[in-house]
Design a protein around this motif. Structure first.
Motif, PDB file in Angstrom:
ATOM      1  N   ARG A 109       0.853  -1.184   0.000  1.00 45.67           N
ATOM      2  CA  ARG A 109       0.000   0.000   0.000  1.00 45.67           C
ATOM      3  C   ARG A 109       0.895   1.242   0.000  1.00 45.67           C
ATOM      4  O   ARG A 109       2.108   1.150   0.125  1.00 45.67           O
ATOM      5  CB  ARG A 109      -0.924  -0.009   1.210  1.00 45.67           C
ATOM      6  CG  ARG A 109      -1.868  -1.214   1.240  1.00 45.67           C
ATOM      7  CD  ARG A 109      -3.017  -1.015   2.209  1.00 45.67           C
ATOM      8  NE  ARG A 109      -3.779  -2.249   2.351  1.00 45.67           N
ATOM      9  CZ  ARG A 109      -4.724  -2.654   1.522  1.00 45.67           C
ATOM     10  NH1 ARG A 109      -5.031  -1.901   0.474  1.00 45.67           N
ATOM     11  NH2 ARG A 109      -5.362  -3.792   1.714  1.00 45.67           N
ATOM     12  N   ASP A 110       0.256   2.401  -0.094  1.00 48.43           N
ATOM     13  CA  ASP A 110       1.025   3.646  -0.201  1.00 48.43           C
ATOM     14  C   ASP A 110       1.817   3.963   1.062  1.00 48.43           C
ATOM     15  O   ASP A 110       2.702   4.809   1.036  1.00 48.43           O
ATOM     16  CB  ASP A 110       0.099   4.821  -0.519  1.00 48.43           C
ATOM     17  CG  ASP A 110      -0.352   4.807  -1.974  1.00 48.43           C
ATOM     18  OD1 ASP A 110       0.355   4.212  -2.794  1.00 48.43           O
ATOM     19  OD2 ASP A 110      -1.419   5.370  -2.262  1.00 48.43           O
ATOM     20  N   ASP A 111       1.465   3.318   2.206  1.00 50.35           N
ATOM     21  CA  ASP A 111       2.120   3.688   3.460  1.00 50.35           C
ATOM     22  C   ASP A 111       3.435   2.952   3.683  1.00 50.35           C
ATOM     23  O   ASP A 111       3.961   2.964   4.797  1.00 50.35           O
ATOM     24  CB  ASP A 111       1.186   3.446   4.654  1.00 50.35           C
ATOM     25  CG  ASP A 111       0.697   2.002   4.731  1.00 50.35           C
ATOM     26  OD1 ASP A 111       1.034   1.222   3.831  1.00 50.35           O
ATOM     27  OD2 ASP A 111      -0.032   1.678   5.688  1.00 50.35           O
ATOM     28  N   PRO A 158       4.623  11.279  14.022  1.00 48.04           N
ATOM     29  CA  PRO A 158       4.482   9.876  14.454  1.00 48.04           C
ATOM     30  C   PRO A 158       4.026   8.968  13.326  1.00 48.04           C
ATOM     31  O   PRO A 158       4.399   7.791  13.294  1.00 48.04           O
ATOM     32  CB  PRO A 158       3.459   9.946  15.594  1.00 48.04           C
ATOM     33  CG  PRO A 158       2.819  11.297  15.482  1.00 48.04           C
ATOM     34  CD  PRO A 158       3.802  12.193  14.840  1.00 48.04           C
ATOM     35  N   ALA A 159       3.250   9.501  12.385  1.00 47.79           N
ATOM     36  CA  ALA A 159       2.821   8.684  11.254  1.00 47.79           C
ATOM     37  C   ALA A 159       4.022   8.230  10.419  1.00 47.79           C
ATOM     38  O   ALA A 159       4.030   7.118   9.866  1.00 47.79           O
ATOM     39  CB  ALA A 159       1.831   9.460  10.381  1.00 47.79           C
ATOM     40  N   GLY A 184       0.369  17.558  15.358  1.00 47.62           N
ATOM     41  CA  GLY A 184       0.636  16.391  14.535  1.00 47.62           C
ATOM     42  C   GLY A 184       2.101  16.000  14.476  1.00 47.62           C
ATOM     43  O   GLY A 184       2.476  15.145  13.669  1.00 47.62           O
ATOM     44  N   TRP A 185       2.930  16.584  15.334  1.00 48.14           N
ATOM     45  CA  TRP A 185       4.366  16.280  15.372  1.00 48.14           C
ATOM     46  C   TRP A 185       4.745  15.834  16.779  1.00 48.14           C
ATOM     47  O   TRP A 185       4.122  16.229  17.766  1.00 48.14           O
ATOM     48  CB  TRP A 185       5.190  17.518  15.002  1.00 48.14           C
ATOM     49  CG  TRP A 185       5.114  17.870  13.558  1.00 48.14           C
ATOM     50  CD1 TRP A 185       4.103  18.523  12.911  1.00 48.14           C
ATOM     51  CD2 TRP A 185       6.094  17.584  12.556  1.00 48.14           C
ATOM     52  NE1 TRP A 185       4.373  18.656  11.588  1.00 48.14           N
ATOM     53  CE2 TRP A 185       5.602  18.093  11.334  1.00 48.14           C
ATOM     54  CE3 TRP A 185       7.336  16.952  12.574  1.00 48.14           C
ATOM     55  CZ2 TRP A 185       6.322  17.984  10.151  1.00 48.14           C
ATOM     56  CZ3 TRP A 185       8.054  16.843  11.395  1.00 48.14           C
ATOM     57  CH2 TRP A 185       7.535  17.355  10.190  1.00 48.14           C
ATOM     58  N   ALA A 189       5.315   4.366   9.755  1.00 49.30           N
ATOM     59  CA  ALA A 189       5.606   3.824   8.431  1.00 49.30           C
ATOM     60  C   ALA A 189       6.976   3.165   8.387  1.00 49.30           C
ATOM     61  O   ALA A 189       7.201   2.245   7.586  1.00 49.30           O
ATOM     62  CB  ALA A 189       5.527   4.937   7.385  1.00 49.30           C
ATOM     63  N   LEU A 190       7.895   3.599   9.257  1.00 48.72           N
ATOM     64  CA  LEU A 190       9.232   3.017   9.307  1.00 48.72           C
ATOM     65  C   LEU A 190       9.299   1.786  10.200  1.00 48.72           C
ATOM     66  O   LEU A 190      10.346   1.159  10.321  1.00 48.72           O
ATOM     67  CB  LEU A 190      10.244   4.048   9.803  1.00 48.72           C
ATOM     68  CG  LEU A 190      10.458   5.278   8.910  1.00 48.72           C
ATOM     69  CD1 LEU A 190      11.412   6.251   9.582  1.00 48.72           C
ATOM     70  CD2 LEU A 190      10.981   4.878   7.538  1.00 48.72           C
ATOM     71  N   GLY A 191       8.174   1.461  10.853  1.00 50.49           N
ATOM     72  CA  GLY A 191       8.113   0.254  11.660  1.00 50.49           C
ATOM     73  C   GLY A 191       8.254   0.470  13.147  1.00 50.49           C
ATOM     74  O   GLY A 191       8.352  -0.500  13.910  1.00 50.49           O
ATOM     75  N   PHE A 192       8.249   1.713  13.607  1.00 50.57           N
ATOM     76  CA  PHE A 192       8.397   1.982  15.030  1.00 50.57           C
ATOM     77  C   PHE A 192       7.033   2.103  15.702  1.00 50.57           C
ATOM     78  O   PHE A 192       6.038   2.472  15.071  1.00 50.57           O
ATOM     79  CB  PHE A 192       9.209   3.260  15.248  1.00 50.57           C
ATOM     80  CG  PHE A 192      10.607   3.183  14.707  1.00 50.57           C
ATOM     81  CD1 PHE A 192      11.578   2.483  15.393  1.00 50.57           C
ATOM     82  CD2 PHE A 192      10.934   3.775  13.498  1.00 50.57           C
ATOM     83  CE1 PHE A 192      12.870   2.383  14.895  1.00 50.57           C
ATOM     84  CE2 PHE A 192      12.217   3.683  12.982  1.00 50.57           C
ATOM     85  CZ  PHE A 192      13.184   2.976  13.674  1.00 50.57           C
TER      86      PHE A 192
END
Length: 586
Positions: A257-259, A377-378, A399-400, A382-385
């Motif tokens: 998917r796009d994420d 955080p998004a 949002g940060w 996406a990086l797996g954290f």
């Protein structure tokens, strides 16, 4: 459904065993049948006594086809490790063990085949296997003794498989989709079809996905020979795609998917095999079904930076198998950071090695936030954290996630810079929003407002200013101008009048920024309510009206009325109906 890959030395009966369990020959290529040798991946499936569906990925055992073997093992959650009683442990047994250890596979069966050829060696073979598998996820794997040709032990194997799949760790249907492709072909009337092992996530007909960077749409799904509207993990699945040709994708590409971000550089930790400091600089990396050249830069004995020849969809925690350009597996590593910092300064690699050595929880985002200072955080997700909780010494703002140290630096810098700017130029109006964002090096303009609030300064009208009134030096002049225009709203002062009040260009610009005046072309200065007052007077005129009639109604001069009427036109409050005539819009 459950997916089980085979593993073991060439000619130890892996394909024969799969055929005996499923009734399907996994060797599908003509050359495989002619040579009696598995070359590429084979697929077959069966149903256990309890009704569990098991799909097998049969991998080649010959050393020449180790890349194909790794492509089969890479996405598989479970393994059936096969040894022949008459031959026992062999070289490729070690290779497959090393691959399994590198991949971190822990759910497995140990199957001893061809027991009819050397029944007296069975216990010896199992004992040797236990020695060789010590320290791997297969160390305590249950063992079953069978003869694929005679069929003895198959019922026991089926029972063991049934228990294996029923006790397998559950896959997450809600996880992000990433399916490594192992085959790609064209079906007449349908188009491109790709197959793979779906280890996590869900695929449904109509999904918009990406493959090899290309947007695609899922036209159809098939699993175990049946058409499906959606497929859950773990499954073998064939996906009919629209938007890509079969020769444009193939083994080693992932359907995502796009994420899913793609990365060409990762920092890793050794989990098995040789130290990064002892391996060649140029190796081949295997992840999922992908096989790509990679450059290894050691960061101490247990860590390294890998630079791939092509970007791959990797996240923290992913396993990568490293082998030399020949066939030898040199080790396995786990991704610590799929977005590592670049090395720009002398000693950066040494400091990075020290930082990596401190990482214990691979999914802990604290180190990532600390390194960046601020991050969405998004993006970390996406990086797996893990992003289910805000780390200590970090605050969530607009949002940060921002570290307390970074936040304090932003607040202090903005407060001091605004004060310095106003001290140097009291009428300058502080800082522009753009200048403030650049000064603080903010990753997002939306962060400026909360930083300004924390700093005790104001951010509005495109400017950042202190709490003191920037117009204080010209307060008396502005009040005199205001008094004059309140008595005669359209009797705009001349340039000479403004000079006498001490209102030059800089002073007027500051007053305009503060919305204390309106400036029109030709040096016309009015109060902000002048356009509304003008509309009241113009609405009482017979429509349409001329500029001269407007001048009389406003008791003003042509110098003021013409630019004022043009302003009203621009606002859409009035309009020209023909040359020289205007009317008020109703």
């Amino acid at each position: 459904m459950h997916v089980v890959a085979t593993a073991g030395h060439v000619d130890h009966g892996k394909s024969t065993l799969v055929r005996a369990l499923t009734g399907t020959d996994p060797d599908r290529l003509a050359e495989e049948k002619r040579r009696g040798l598995t070359i590429d991946l084979g697929f077959a499936w069966t149903t256990t006594a309890s009704g569990e569906q098991v799909a097998f990925v049969d991998v080649p055992g010959h050393e020449r086809f180790i890349a194909n073997m790794l492509a089969g093992l890479g996405p598989a959650p479970s393994v059936m490790f096969v040894l022949a009683a008459d031959q026992g442990w062999q070289q490729q047994s070690s290779d497959h063990r090393d691959a399994i250890a590198a991949l971190g596979i822990e759910h497995a069966l140990l199957v001893v085949t061809r027991s009819d050829l050397a029944p007296e060696r069975v216990d010896e073979v199992i004992a040797r296997a236990r020695e060789e598998l010590a320290g791997t996820g297969l160390a305590d794997a249950p063992s079953v003794v069978v003869s694929g040709t005679r069929g003895t032990g198959l019922e026991e194997l089926r029972a063991a498989l049934d228990l294996l799949v029923r006790t397998a760790p559950p896959a997450d249907p809600a996880a992000r989709l990433r399916m490594w492709i192992d085959r790609s072909f064209t079906v007449k009337g349908s188009g491109t079809v790709v197959t793979g092992t779906l280890g996590a996530g869900t695929i449904a007909v109509g999904d918009h996905l990406r493959v090899g960077g290309r947007p695609v749409v899922v036209r159809g799904l098939e699993s175990l020979g049946e058409q499906r509207d959606r497929v859950l993990p773990t499954s073998r699945v064939a996906v009919n795609l629209r938007g890509v040709k079969a020769d444009e994708v193939g083994r080693g590409v992932a359907l995502v998917r796009d994420d899913w971000p793609a990365t060409g550089v990762v920092d890793v930790r050794l989990v098995s095999g040789e130290s990064p400091a002892d391996v060649p600089t140029h190796l081949v990396a295997h992840v999922g079904t992908a096989s790509v050249p990679v450059r290894v830069r050691p960061l101490g004995d247990e860590h390294a930076r890998l630079t791939f020849d092509q970007a791959l969809p990797l996240v923290a925690g992913d396993r990568v198998v490293l082998r030399d350009p020949g066939q030898r597996i040199v080790g396995g590593v786990k991704v610590l950071d799929p977005e590592p910092p670049p090395f720009h300064r002398r000693g950066a690699a040494t400091r990075r090695a020290d930082d990596l050595a401190q990482v214990r929880d691979l999914r802990d985002p604290a180190v990532q936030v600390e390194r960046r200072g601020a991050v969405r955080p998004a993006h970390l997700a996406a990086l797996g954290f893990a992003v289910d909780a805000v780390p200590p010494s970090v605050r969530a703002v607009s949002g940060w996630w921002v570290t307390d140290a970074t936040w304090a630096r932003w607040v202090d810098a903005l407060r001091s810079q605004v004060a310095a700017s106003e001290a140097a130029d009291p009428l300058g109006g502080g800082l522009s929003v753009g200048a403030a964002v650049d000064l603080l090096d903010l990753p997002d303009d939306a962060l400026l407002a909360p930083v300004a609030q924390a700093a005790g300064v104001r951010s509005d009208g495109g400017r950042v200013t202190g709490e003191q009134d920037p117009l204080a030096p010209i307060a008396g002049a502005l009040q005199a101008l205001t008094d004059r225009l309140q008595e005669a709203p359209f009797d705009a002062p001349t340039a000479e009048d403004l000079d006498e009040l001490g209102l030059g260009a800089r002073e007027l610009a500051a007053a305009e920024r503060a919305s204390r005046i309106v400036r029109l072309p030709g040096g016309v200065v009015l109060l902000p309510n002048a356009p509304a007052l003008a509309m009241r007077a113009l609405a009482r005129l017979e429509q349409p009206f001329t500029a001269s009639q407007a001048r009389q109604a406003l008791d003003s001069s042509r110098r003021v009325v013409i630019p004022l009427l043009e302003l009203l036109d621009a606002k859409g409050w009035t309009r020209q109906v023909e040359k020289g005539l205007r009317e008020v819009r109703r």
